[in-house]
Design an enzyme around this catalytic site. Structure first.
Site, short mmCIF file in Angstrom:
data_model
loop_
_atom_site.label_atom_id
_atom_site.label_comp_id
_atom_site.label_asym_id
_atom_site.label_seq_id
_atom_site.Cartn_x
_atom_site.Cartn_y
_atom_site.Cartn_z
N HIS A 93 0.83 -1.21 0.00
CA HIS A 93 0.00 0.00 0.00
C HIS A 93 0.86 1.26 0.00
O HIS A 93 0.45 2.29 -0.51
CB HIS A 93 -1.02 -0.03 1.14
CG HIS A 93 -2.15 -0.96 0.81
ND1 HIS A 93 -2.13 -2.28 1.15
CD2 HIS A 93 -3.28 -0.76 0.08
CE1 HIS A 93 -3.23 -2.86 0.68
NE2 HIS A 93 -3.94 -1.96 0.03
N GLU A 113 -11.00 -11.02 -4.51
CA GLU A 113 -9.57 -10.89 -4.26
C GLU A 113 -9.01 -12.06 -3.46
O GLU A 113 -7.85 -12.05 -3.07
CB GLU A 113 -9.25 -9.55 -3.59
CG GLU A 113 -10.07 -9.22 -2.39
CD GLU A 113 -9.80 -7.81 -1.86
OE1 GLU A 113 -8.83 -7.17 -2.28
OE2 GLU A 113 -10.56 -7.37 -0.98
N ASP A 122 -4.49 -8.39 -4.20
CA ASP A 122 -4.64 -9.45 -3.20
C ASP A 122 -4.85 -10.81 -3.84
O ASP A 122 -4.40 -11.82 -3.31
CB ASP A 122 -5.80 -9.13 -2.25
CG ASP A 122 -5.37 -8.16 -1.17
OD1 ASP A 122 -4.27 -8.36 -0.62
OD2 ASP A 122 -6.09 -7.20 -0.90
N CYS A 126 -9.89 -3.59 -10.37
CA CYS A 126 -9.41 -2.36 -9.72
C CYS A 126 -8.03 -2.54 -9.10
O CYS A 126 -7.50 -1.63 -8.48
CB CYS A 126 -10.41 -1.87 -8.68
SG CYS A 126 -10.60 -3.00 -7.31
C1 PEP Z 1 -6.57 -5.27 -4.63
O1 PEP Z 1 -6.35 -6.07 -3.71
O2 PEP Z 1 -6.29 -5.49 -5.82
C2 PEP Z 1 -7.16 -3.95 -4.34
C3 PEP Z 1 -7.52 -3.14 -5.30
O3 PEP Z 1 -7.28 -3.58 -3.05
P1 PEP Z 1 -6.06 -3.13 -2.14
O4 PEP Z 1 -4.87 -2.89 -3.03
O5 PEP Z 1 -6.46 -1.89 -1.42
O6 PEP Z 1 -5.88 -4.29 -1.21
MG MG Z 2 -7.25 -5.80 -1.79
#
Ligand code: PEP
Ligand code: MG
Length: 578
Positions: free
Chosen positions: A192, A438, A462, A509
């Site tokens: 993140h 995910e 994920d 996403c």
């Molecule tokens: C993902 O896991 O691809 C996602 C978009 O969520 P995050 O990156 O916030 O875990």
């Molecule tokens: Mg995620």
């Protein structure tokens, strides 16, 4: 002497500037450079804070009850000694004079230097002195906070942040500042911290092991964010080459701007939606500026992260969500409920075994945490629902895997609506509810989701982490984090196929959606909704405008049928040329 370090590229582009080293302890204080005429004033501020703390400690000692344990007096005596120690006082003043650090930065930098070796000391008594030094510095910082003029804050132009690691919440604080790049020792491509760095739109490399130990303050460095390379003290010819490449890239970016308002469709006329991922409501403006036709992922946990003692109240959350909805002016805003845990811990969550879990990524994360805290979850749901009266809001639930989790979540949404009805507060009664896909289990059991929900969004970050059992934030296994692993591709293709069969909209996403090298692959698998950071939007759009879906289908089928690396590479090569 020039030298080069290698890490993981996380945010594209080239940055050239002076290293701005940040010690971990310094992250909580303002850090800015002062002008030479301000140096003496800064030292006066430091001495005033020292005098204040000395008076505080004297008063504490004088007020000690007669029957207080003798160690108490001794303990205050140690703190008074530390307060006068040359290593703390004089060295901090030297940093202010020679480096032009503001006093808080100089002090925390010196704290870091003094305490660096304490953890290795075997003697327990000596190890405890580390805590004493930290407590004294804490007192001085508090005194400074009371006495400090409004912080000037903000880095200078051409500064590149170099740190051992930066937590996502700390990275968020760099938004709006003028740093040119980021380099960290730790981190993976989809940690993140890397995602937030990317959202700042400046070149960054993570997992550059030893960077913070080898790079010195003010070193001239080049960050090549496309290749994860950091060049320290470059030779003039190298500098010239990178300066040239930097201006070429700027030209390229300017050219891409022309695509901003053209409709996103393939050569064969298929309409594609390009949405933005945002972390804060104000980011919605960047989403609009990039030409996004909605927000595909609003990571709300970032609103919660800098609340040290409590979670934001319903009203505060509502204002934030409404702001995003209003900025997007009727375009869809997909608000994901809180996804904390793993590399996004929350200070106000309180222990409860959370931080101590051996595998936090497999622990009480995201929806699992929300369902374990129904009152907190209801507060967030009410706030999101209320915002739905001000635009087109959708609710997205992270990390679902079980049917009963979906059912419990839908029950709570119904309950939140009932509560709003009772309070006479408006919301969109038809607000759509979707799930992040995910976890591999969710992808494989996708009919369970399709029956219950309005839309899906594939979180590839994920999905890759859990399919390949690779901690996405761990640079030690970053080379194994592979979006093109056949298992990952099968799960994505399966989800898209099943959703299409029953006409449920599905987007991607995760970071794969913003990688232009994967655009054709996703298009050929049938994806029509991409959500990514706004800075990636136009390069992906360029790929879409050049593609023809019919032509992609055969090479994509070959990619999906390839289980051997050579076969896969060959199929991907054909896809690139299609
Ligand atoms: C993902 O896991 O691809 C996602 C978009 O969520 P995050 O990156 O916030 O875990
Ligand atoms: Mg995620």
């Amino acid at each position: 002497m020039p030298f080069t370090l290698h890490g993981i590229p996380v945010s594209r582009g080239i940055a050239i500037g002076r290293a701005y080293l940040i010690a971990p302890a310094a992250l909580d204080v303002d850090h800015y450079l002062i002008e030479p005429p301000q140096i003496e004033g800064e030292i006066v501020r430091f001495r005033a804070a020292l005098a204040l703390v000395e008076r505080e400690l004297d008063t504490l000692r004088a007020d000690l009850a007669a029957d207080a344990p003798t160690e108490m007096g001794a303990f205050i005596g140690v703190h008074l000694m530390i307060l006068q120690d040359v290593m703390l006082v004089q060295e901090t003043i030297d940093l202010i004079r020679t480096r032009r650090f503001n006093v808080e930065w100089a002090l925390t930098e010196q704290l870091e230097r003094l305490t660096r070796h304490f953890d290795d000391v075997e003697d327990e008594y000596l190890r405890e002195r580390k805590a004493d030094i930290e407590q004294v510095v804490e007192r001085i910082l508090k005194a400074l906070a009371g006495a400090s003029p409004a912080a000037l804050h903000g880095g200078c132009d051409e500064m590149i942040v170099v740190a051992h690691d930066i937590a996502p919440a700390d990275m968020l604080q760099f938004k709006g500042q003028t740093f040119q790049g980021f380099v960290t020792d730790l981190g993976g491509r989809t940690s993140h911290t890397a995602i937030v760095a990317r959202s700042l739109g400046i070149p960054a490399a993570v997992g550059v092991q030893q960077a913070s130990a080898l790079i010195r303050q003010d070193d001239l460095i080049i960050v090549d964010g496309d290749h994860g390379v950091v060049i320290v003290d470059p030779a003039p010819i190298v500098l010239e080459e990178y300066t040239y490449r930097q201006s070429e890239m700027a030209l390229e970016r300017r050219k891409l701007q022309r695509l901003k308002f053209s409709p996103t469709q393939t050569l064969c006329g298929a309409k594609i939606q390009l949405y933005a991922n945002i972390e804060l409501p104000e980011d919605a403006q960047a989403a609009l500026d990039s030409g996004a036709t909605g927000v595909g992922l609003f990571r709300t946990e970032f609103l919660f992260m800098n609340h040290k003692d409590r979670l934001p109240e319903e009203e505060e959350q509502f204002i934030a969500y409404r702001r995003a909805a209003e900025l997007m002016n009727g375009l869809p805003v997909t608000i994901r409920t809180i996804d904390v845990g793993a590399d996004k811990p929350l200070d106000s969550m309180g222990g409860d075994g959370y931080e101590t879990a051996a595998n936090p990524a497999l622990g009480l994360r995201a929806i699992r945490w929300s369902l374990s805290e129904p009152q907190m979850f209801l507060t967030q749901l009410r706030a999101i629902l209320r915002a739905s009266a001000f635009g087109t809001v959708k609710i997205l639930i992270p990390m679902l895997a079980h049917a009963q989790q979906i059912d419990q979540t839908l029950d709570l949404i119904r309950e939140a609506k009932r509560q709003l009805d009772d309070a006479g507060l408006a919301y969109d009664p038809n607000v759509q509810v979707g799930a992040m896909i995910e976890i591999p289990a969710a992808a494989l059991a996708v009919p369970m989701f399709l029956r219950r929900l309005d839309f899906l969004s594939i979180g590839t970050n994920d999905l890759i982490q859990y399919t390949l059992a690779i901690d996405r934030a761990d640079n030690a296994v970053a080379d194994l984090y592979d979006p093109l692993h056949p298992a990952v591709l099968q799960l994505i293709a399966h989800t898209l196929r099943e959703a299409k069969r029953v006409g449920v909209p599905v987007s991607v996403c995760g970071e794969m959606a913003g990688d232009p090298q994967l655009t054709r692959l996703l298009l050929g698998m049938g994806l029509t909704e991409f959500s990514m950071h706004p800075s990636q939007l136009l390069v992906v759009k360029q790929e879409i405008l050049r593609s023809q879906i019919k032509v992609l289908e055969k090479p994509v089928a070959d990619v999906l049928a390839a289980y051997e690396p050579e076969e896969l590479q060959a199929a991907l090569g054909r896809l690139a040329l299609a």
